[in-house]
Design a protein around this motif. Structure first.
Motif, PDB file in Angstrom:
ATOM      1  N   LEU A  28      52.152  20.233  57.186  1.00 47.05           N
ATOM      2  CA  LEU A  28      53.205  19.616  56.379  1.00 47.05           C
ATOM      3  C   LEU A  28      52.663  18.835  55.189  1.00 47.05           C
TER       4      LEU A  28
ATOM      5  N   LEU B 173      67.421  16.493  58.894  1.00 51.53           N
ATOM      6  CA  LEU B 173      66.789  17.806  58.863  1.00 51.53           C
ATOM      7  C   LEU B 173      65.275  17.685  58.818  1.00 51.53           C
ATOM      8  N   ASN B 174      64.760  16.694  58.087  1.00 51.05           N
ATOM      9  CA  ASN B 174      63.311  16.542  57.966  1.00 51.05           C
ATOM     10  C   ASN B 174      62.670  16.246  59.313  1.00 51.05           C
TER      11      ASN B 174
ATOM     12  N   LEU C  94      65.523  25.496  67.202  1.00 56.58           N
ATOM     13  CA  LEU C  94      65.119  25.091  65.850  1.00 56.58           C
ATOM     14  C   LEU C  94      64.248  26.149  65.184  1.00 56.58           C
ATOM     15  N   GLU C  95      63.341  26.751  65.943  1.00 58.55           N
ATOM     16  CA  GLU C  95      62.457  27.769  65.364  1.00 58.55           C
ATOM     17  C   GLU C  95      63.276  28.916  64.799  1.00 58.55           C
TER      18      GLU C  95
ATOM     19  N   PHE D 224      65.378  27.679  61.654  1.00 56.09           N
ATOM     20  CA  PHE D 224      64.635  27.535  60.407  1.00 56.09           C
ATOM     21  C   PHE D 224      64.238  28.897  59.835  1.00 56.09           C
TER      22      PHE D 224
ATOM     23  N   ARG E  68      62.553  19.376  61.365  1.00 57.55           N
ATOM     24  CA  ARG E  68      61.486  20.261  60.884  1.00 57.55           C
ATOM     25  C   ARG E  68      60.119  19.784  61.373  1.00 57.55           C
TER      26      ARG E  68
ATOM     27  N   ARG F 100      53.052  30.436  58.306  1.00 53.97           N
ATOM     28  CA  ARG F 100      52.945  29.344  59.276  1.00 53.97           C
ATOM     29  C   ARG F 100      51.513  29.314  59.808  1.00 53.97           C
TER      30      ARG F 100
ATOM     31  N   GLU G 241      59.733  20.755  64.962  1.00 56.82           N
ATOM     32  CA  GLU G 241      59.474  22.193  65.118  1.00 56.82           C
ATOM     33  C   GLU G 241      58.008  22.515  64.825  1.00 56.82           C
TER      34      GLU G 241
END
Length: 289
Positions: free
Chosen positions: A30, A8-9, A73-74, A77, A12, A126, A15
């Motif tokens: 991040l 998952l990381n 993915l966007e 999440f 992310r 974001r 993304e």
């Protein structure tokens, strides 16, 4: 053949890198190193057996496979954030995408983001950094923090922070600058806004010397060059107070000149969401945060 479980990381990180268009900018969001971002992307590419980014002389370019994976993915999440917010007893989480001038991001916003996140857990903020050249709609943003004089066509804007420009250089170099005219003997680092140095010399009452050399589109780059002793840069002192406090830069003269200020802008025809209103209020100092 069964596909291995995907971390998952790493998904992310991919993304964020796609949204930012840069491993460096992804690392800022991040709060990890650029090497860590590159490692996670390489790991994901290895597991998927495809190339997600092309590293070119023009920067990072997503492949067709990367473009195919990104929207999935966007949205995923975003949905996860909303559900986790409900499970945690919070209000629905609203994603707010904001483009931010890099100088403002590093010089003012980043040190305050933790306090904003703590006060407003219902907002998934974001941040995409840029060098002031941002198209809110084309880049899929909700708002942007820009430097200038305001009045951008098709956009509403509220003024935030004044950012007067003044010469900044390494302390050892500043010790030899006794009068503004002494700058004529120094290397003057240039930004793409060519009127800034002539405007400052006019305010200082001194004729502007010929200014040549490379042109930069980043105040951060100019500050780093000035701190290394490569020359004197005309910079918004408000954004580089940490450099001065650390002894990396010094202000040889008190004269400043205004070339604009920072604004929060958004498309005029876009209805304000709760997150947009909260963020705007916080930035403009109208909240209790």
């Amino acid at each position: 053949m069964d596909r291995p479980d995907l971390p998952l990381n790493a998904l992310r990180v991919f993304e964020v890198a796609m949204r930012q268009g840069s491993f460096t900018k992804a690392a800022i969001e991040l709060r990890v190193t650029q090497a860590a971002v590159s490692h996670q992307i390489a790991r994901l590419e290895d597991l998927l057996g495809v190339v997600l980014f092309l590293r070119t002389s023009q920067g990072l370019v997503p492949t067709d496979e990367g473009r195919l994976l990104f929207p999935v993915l966007e949205h995923g999440f975003d949905a996860m954030a909303r559900v986790l917010g409900r499970l945690g007893g919070r209000r629905d989480v609203e994603v707010l995408k904001v483009g931010v001038n890099t100088t403002f991001a590093l010089g003012w916003l980043m040190p305050r983001l933790a306090a904003f996140a703590q006060a407003h857990p219902e907002i998934d903020l974001r941040i995409s950094t840029n060098n002031n050249r941002v198209e809110i709609l084309r880049e899929g943003l909700d708002m942007a923090i820009r430097f200038g004089t305001g009045g951008w066509t098709g956009h509403d804007a509220i003024p935030l922070i004044e950012a007067p420009l003044t010469p900044l250089c390494a302390p050892a170099m500043a010790a030899h600058l006794l009068h503004p005219a002494d700058l004529g003997q120094m290397t003057l680092l240039r930004s793409y806004r060519s009127a800034e140095w002539p405007g400052w010399f006019e305010a200082a009452g001194v004729a502007c010397p010929p200014i040549t050399g490379p042109v930069f589109d980043s105040s951060i780059a100019l500050a780093e060059l000035a701190a290394s002793g490569a020359g004197t840069a005309l910079l918004p002192i408000t954004m580089f107070e940490s450099y001065i406090a650390q002894g990396r830069l010094a202000q040889p003269f008190g004269t400043t000149v205004s070339a604009g200020r920072y604004y929060l802008a958004w498309p005029s025809d876009r209805p304000a969401t709760p997150a947009m209103r909260i963020f705007s209020s916080w930035l403009s100092g109208k909240s209790t945060l």
